[in-house]
Design a protein around this motif. Structure first.
Motif, PDB file in Angstrom:
ATOM      1  N   UNK A   1       0.857  -1.204   0.000  1.00  0.00           N
ATOM      2  CA  UNK A   1       0.000   0.000   0.000  1.00  0.00           C
ATOM      3  C   UNK A   1       0.889   1.249   0.000  1.00  0.00           C
ATOM      4  N   UNK A   2       0.429   2.235  -0.692  1.00  0.00           N
ATOM      5  CA  UNK A   2       1.149   3.497  -0.723  1.00  0.00           C
ATOM      6  C   UNK A   2       1.144   4.126   0.664  1.00  0.00           C
ATOM      7  N   UNK A   3       2.156   4.931   0.916  1.00  0.00           N
ATOM      8  CA  UNK A   3       2.255   5.611   2.192  1.00  0.00           C
ATOM      9  C   UNK A   3       1.129   6.650   2.337  1.00  0.00           C
ATOM     10  N   UNK A   4       0.440   6.596   3.476  1.00  0.00           N
ATOM     11  CA  UNK A   4      -0.698   7.499   3.703  1.00  0.00           C
ATOM     12  C   UNK A   4      -0.304   8.972   3.586  1.00  0.00           C
ATOM     13  N   UNK A   5       0.842   9.312   4.159  1.00  0.00           N
ATOM     14  CA  UNK A   5       1.271  10.713   4.119  1.00  0.00           C
ATOM     15  C   UNK A   5       1.531  11.184   2.695  1.00  0.00           C
ATOM     16  N   UNK A   6       2.103  10.275   1.887  1.00  0.00           N
ATOM     17  CA  UNK A   6       2.364  10.637   0.486  1.00  0.00           C
ATOM     18  C   UNK A   6       1.061  10.934  -0.246  1.00  0.00           C
ATOM     19  N   UNK A   7       0.074  10.087   0.011  1.00  0.00           N
ATOM     20  CA  UNK A   7      -1.222  10.276  -0.653  1.00  0.00           C
ATOM     21  C   UNK A   7      -1.848  11.607  -0.233  1.00  0.00           C
ATOM     22  N   UNK A   8      -1.816  11.861   1.055  1.00  0.00           N
ATOM     23  CA  UNK A   8      -2.412  13.110   1.541  1.00  0.00           C
ATOM     24  C   UNK A   8      -1.647  14.328   1.030  1.00  0.00           C
ATOM     25  N   UNK A   9      -0.322  14.188   0.931  1.00  0.00           N
ATOM     26  CA  UNK A   9       0.486  15.303   0.428  1.00  0.00           C
ATOM     27  C   UNK A   9       0.092  15.636  -1.017  1.00  0.00           C
ATOM     28  N   UNK A  10      -0.051  14.593  -1.833  1.00  0.00           N
ATOM     29  CA  UNK A  10      -0.424  14.815  -3.235  1.00  0.00           C
ATOM     30  C   UNK A  10      -1.781  15.497  -3.341  1.00  0.00           C
ATOM     31  N   UNK A  11      -2.728  15.005  -2.536  1.00  0.00           N
ATOM     32  CA  UNK A  11      -4.073  15.587  -2.602  1.00  0.00           C
ATOM     33  C   UNK A  11      -4.066  17.040  -2.124  1.00  0.00           C
ATOM     34  N   UNK A  12      -3.284  17.303  -1.096  1.00  0.00           N
ATOM     35  CA  UNK A  12      -3.190  18.675  -0.602  1.00  0.00           C
ATOM     36  C   UNK A  12      -2.586  19.603  -1.654  1.00  0.00           C
ATOM     37  N   UNK A  13      -1.553  19.089  -2.354  1.00  0.00           N
ATOM     38  CA  UNK A  13      -0.921  19.892  -3.411  1.00  0.00           C
ATOM     39  C   UNK A  13      -1.949  20.314  -4.459  1.00  0.00           C
ATOM     40  N   UNK A  14      -2.816  19.376  -4.818  1.00  0.00           N
ATOM     41  CA  UNK A  14      -3.780  19.658  -5.889  1.00  0.00           C
ATOM     42  C   UNK A  14      -4.951  20.491  -5.369  1.00  0.00           C
ATOM     43  N   UNK A  15      -5.481  20.098  -4.209  1.00  0.00           N
ATOM     44  CA  UNK A  15      -6.691  20.755  -3.700  1.00  0.00           C
ATOM     45  C   UNK A  15      -6.415  22.128  -3.115  1.00  0.00           C
ATOM     46  N   UNK A  16      -5.341  22.225  -2.318  1.00  0.00           N
ATOM     47  CA  UNK A  16      -5.117  23.459  -1.568  1.00  0.00           C
ATOM     48  C   UNK A  16      -4.114  24.373  -2.260  1.00  0.00           C
ATOM     49  N   UNK A  17      -3.076  23.772  -2.853  1.00  0.00           N
ATOM     50  CA  UNK A  17      -1.961  24.594  -3.345  1.00  0.00           C
ATOM     51  C   UNK A  17      -1.954  24.783  -4.860  1.00  0.00           C
ATOM     52  N   UNK A  18      -3.054  24.481  -5.506  1.00  0.00           N
ATOM     53  CA  UNK A  18      -3.217  24.765  -6.937  1.00  0.00           C
ATOM     54  C   UNK A  18      -2.233  24.051  -7.838  1.00  0.00           C
ATOM     55  N   UNK A  19      -1.749  22.866  -7.466  1.00  0.00           N
ATOM     56  CA  UNK A  19      -0.883  22.145  -8.398  1.00  0.00           C
ATOM     57  C   UNK A  19      -1.715  21.753  -9.620  1.00  0.00           C
ATOM     58  N   UNK A  20      -1.203  22.095 -10.781  1.00  0.00           N
ATOM     59  CA  UNK A  20      -1.897  21.693 -11.998  1.00  0.00           C
ATOM     60  C   UNK A  20      -0.895  21.545 -13.122  1.00  0.00           C
ATOM     61  N   UNK A  21      -1.365  20.912 -14.187  1.00  0.00           N
ATOM     62  CA  UNK A  21      -0.608  20.918 -15.428  1.00  0.00           C
ATOM     63  C   UNK A  21      -1.124  22.135 -16.183  1.00  0.00           C
ATOM     64  N   UNK A  22      -0.229  23.072 -16.458  1.00  0.00           N
ATOM     65  CA  UNK A  22      -0.708  24.289 -17.098  1.00  0.00           C
ATOM     66  C   UNK A  22      -1.149  24.019 -18.535  1.00  0.00           C
ATOM     67  N   UNK A  23      -0.369  23.217 -19.231  1.00  0.00           N
ATOM     68  CA  UNK A  23      -0.733  23.004 -20.620  1.00  0.00           C
ATOM     69  C   UNK A  23      -0.135  21.726 -21.210  1.00  0.00           C
ATOM     70  N   UNK A  24      -0.947  21.079 -22.043  1.00  0.00           N
ATOM     71  CA  UNK A  24      -0.415  20.091 -22.972  1.00  0.00           C
ATOM     72  C   UNK A  24      -0.419  20.797 -24.319  1.00  0.00           C
ATOM     73  N   UNK A  25       0.751  20.980 -24.895  1.00  0.00           N
ATOM     74  CA  UNK A  25       0.832  21.695 -26.168  1.00  0.00           C
ATOM     75  C   UNK A  25       1.299  20.749 -27.258  1.00  0.00           C
ATOM     76  N   UNK A  26       0.495  20.661 -28.315  1.00  0.00           N
ATOM     77  CA  UNK A  26       0.893  19.820 -29.443  1.00  0.00           C
ATOM     78  C   UNK A  26       1.589  20.701 -30.482  1.00  0.00           C
ATOM     79  N   UNK A  27       2.839  20.360 -30.779  1.00  0.00           N
ATOM     80  CA  UNK A  27       3.564  21.087 -31.822  1.00  0.00           C
ATOM     81  C   UNK A  27       3.343  20.403 -33.166  1.00  0.00           C
ATOM     82  N   UNK A  28       2.953  21.173 -34.159  1.00  0.00           N
ATOM     83  CA  UNK A  28       2.655  20.594 -35.474  1.00  0.00           C
ATOM     84  C   UNK A  28       3.476  21.313 -36.545  1.00  0.00           C
ATOM     85  N   UNK A  29       4.201  20.533 -37.339  1.00  0.00           N
ATOM     86  CA  UNK A  29       4.959  21.141 -38.436  1.00  0.00           C
ATOM     87  C   UNK A  29       4.027  21.452 -39.597  1.00  0.00           C
ATOM     88  N   UNK A  30       4.155  22.671 -40.124  1.00  0.00           N
ATOM     89  CA  UNK A  30       3.322  23.053 -41.277  1.00  0.00           C
ATOM     90  C   UNK A  30       4.183  23.189 -42.530  1.00  0.00           C
TER      91      UNK A  30
END
Lengths: 452, 93
Positions: A1-30
């Protein structure tokens, strides 16, 4: 089982501290879309972009659901249009910008970048025509972003282009005057522009890139700030370690998302951009990290040193977490998009001169800065020249995204909402640099460019 | 739909009767097999973590997380459901 503190830390990062992926950018050659006819060119780029990016938004949303991490933007970057449209004229370029906008709308992405020209050493007639068309193109479109690279460490600074960009920015401001000169927010002037930057407004798909690629930009200033906040008495070496560990975790999420997006879309993974990108949301600010380190307000003496520490530690922590790191990779300091920066400017603590100094030690440059609407074009050109010189001499990317908001004076505000935020009009130095700017020509490449 | 293996469900909120029962009934309803479970109650505050095998889920993973979220809201709880890879990526080298 994953460590409880690690799980809570990840959730806190996302819920409270605004951790996000800002962008997935697809580069296309024209590069295979070139045509002497503006109409044919537009048809080809529309077909190619909508075909390649057909599933980008859908896949982004699936990944978001699966991992429980917000992916704020899905974006597209394309080969600089001036390179592909070597035979085109002013009207053709405006048409192609509208086509890019339509392709972005039909694929459901948030932005499309690459209405760009690379003129660090000189310009072709097509590049001149594209640059001339930028103000109209930006006024007529919603999602198209534009960039012009006016210098590299290897080529020196194209001062004719710098001069021209002062006028182009003024015109872009004028044509979008009824929307707080928003056109300027989608236009960035670069030195040493990277080929694989996923962030707007400066994203384009460089000529050395492949057919199609996935680049990912992470975010997470809030996570870094709250990590530092837990160590009130740590010395600066310890602060650096804390930032490194946090940056590692943030970047690992970026790497996971990039790998997954690449696999599901059947498109090679390019890079993860390690930048700390703020948003106007409370708690998602780079300025607040510097203040957490012990400054009363961002802009006080010590700000540049604190930012240098932050920028270096983010890179050191992030680089081990991803197989390919690229793009801009550093801390961003856009004024309008950072709640702490806006606060510091409003207090009178953060000035334009301090921001310029800060750009010597972090990523990008004078970003999302609003100045009075009556600022002369030559003054804007000279601001660009100063910022670009910092990039050229230090072998780094710098950029200017400045908004001479029509009808606004020092103390007024401009307000765009969303990720773009709001910015107070900043005081500038109005002594004339006209003689210097109007000399034109090229500033030679610095001696440190001669490495062979 | 792309199938995944394991997900972590975290449930937090004010302690109440039958929280585990509600979540585990929900899991069995949609063929999610519970592999491991740990829970703590600190004063009145309840926190539970569940590792579930979701490879034989009877609906799409996205819909499963949405339904769990709704279940949480209806019972005054916060329920997050995330693929285990995000935790492995972040906390393991």
């Amino acid at each position: 089982m994953l460590n409880t503190n690690d799980i809570l830390e990840t959730i806190e990062m996302i819920q409270t501290d605004h951790l996000d992926i800002r962008t997935i950018t697809m580069g296309i050659s024209l590069l295979d879309c070139a045509s002497a006819s503006g109409k044919t060119f537009s048809d080809r780029i529309y077909d190619k972009i909508t075909r390649k990016a057909e599933n980008l938004v859908k896949v982004g949303e699936e990944i978001e659901k699966q991992y429980g991490i917000p992916i704020i933007n899905k974006r597209i970057s394309v080969t600089p249009i001036s390179l592909v449209g070597g035979n085109l004229k002013y009207d053709d370029f405006v048409l192609s910008a509208k086509t890019l906008d339509r392709a972005a709308a039909d694929t459901g992405v948030n932005f499309i970048g690459g209405f760009s020209a690379l003129v660090q050493k000189g310009s072709t007639p097509a590049e001149d025509a594209l640059i001339e068309s930028i103000p109209e193109a930006l006024a007529e479109t919603k999602m198209v972003c534009s960039s012009v690279n006016v210098a590299t460490t290897k080529a020196g600074i194209n001062m004719d282009a710098v001069k021209k960009m002062g006028h182009i920015i003024k015109k872009a401001a004028l044509l979008t005057a009824d929307n707080d000169s928003f056109g300027c927010a989608k236009l960035v002037v670069f030195a040493n522009a990277p080929d694989d930057n996923p962030f707007m407004a400066g994203a384009f798909h460089g000529v050395g890139e492949g057919e199609c690629v996935i680049n990912v930009g992470v975010s997470g200033p809030g996570v870094v700030r709250s990590a530092i906040a837990k160590y009130k008495d740590a010395d600066l070496a310890e602060i650096s370690e804390i930032i490194k560990k946090t940056a590692f975790k943030i970047t690992r999420v970026g790497q996971l998302v990039a790998r997954e997006a690449s696999k599901r879309l059947g498109v090679p993974f390019g890079i993860v951009d390690l930048s700390l990108a703020p948003t106007p949301a409370i708690g998602d600010s780079v300025a607040r990290i510097l203040e957490e380190m012990g400054l009363e307000c961002c802009g006080a003496y010590g700000t540049t040193a604190a930012l240098a520490l932050l920028n270096d530690a983010v890179k050191k922590g992030g680089v081990m977490a991803s197989s390919h790191v690229g793009g801009l990779s550093g801390a961003f300091i856009p004024v309008s998009e950072d709640e702490g920066m806006i606060n510091a400017v409003n207090k009178g603590c953060l000035t334009l001169e301090k921001l310029e100094a800060m750009t010597a030690v972090c990523s990008v440059g004078l970003d999302m800065i609003a100045v009075p609407g009556d600022t002369e074009a030559d003054v804007i050109s000279a601001m660009i020249a100063d910022e670009i010189a910092i990039g050229v001499v230090n072998f780094k990317t710098t950029a200017v995204r400045v908004i001479p908001a029509v009808g606004k004076k020092v103390g007024d505000m401009i307000c765009y909402g969303g990720l773009w935020g709001e910015a107070p009009i900043m005081k500038i130095n109005n002594y004339s640099p006209s003689k210097f700017i109007n000399r034109g020509g090229r500033i030679p490449a610095p001696i440190q460019s001669l490495k062979n | 739909m792309y199938k995944i293996m394991k997900a972590v469900i975290t449930v937090t909120g004010k302690d109440n009767v039958g929280i585990i029962a509600k979540v585990s009934t929900f899991c069995s309803q949609y063929e999610a097999n519970i592999l491991d479970i740990s829970q703590t109650v600190l004063q009145d505050y309840f926190a539970m973590m569940m590792l579930v095998d979701v490879s034989t889920l009877s609906l799409e993973f996205g819909a499963f997380t949405d339904k769990l979220d709704t279940l949480g809201s209806a019972n005054n709880l916060k329920i997050h459901t995330m693929h285990e890879d995000i935790f492995n990526s972040m906390h393991r080298i």
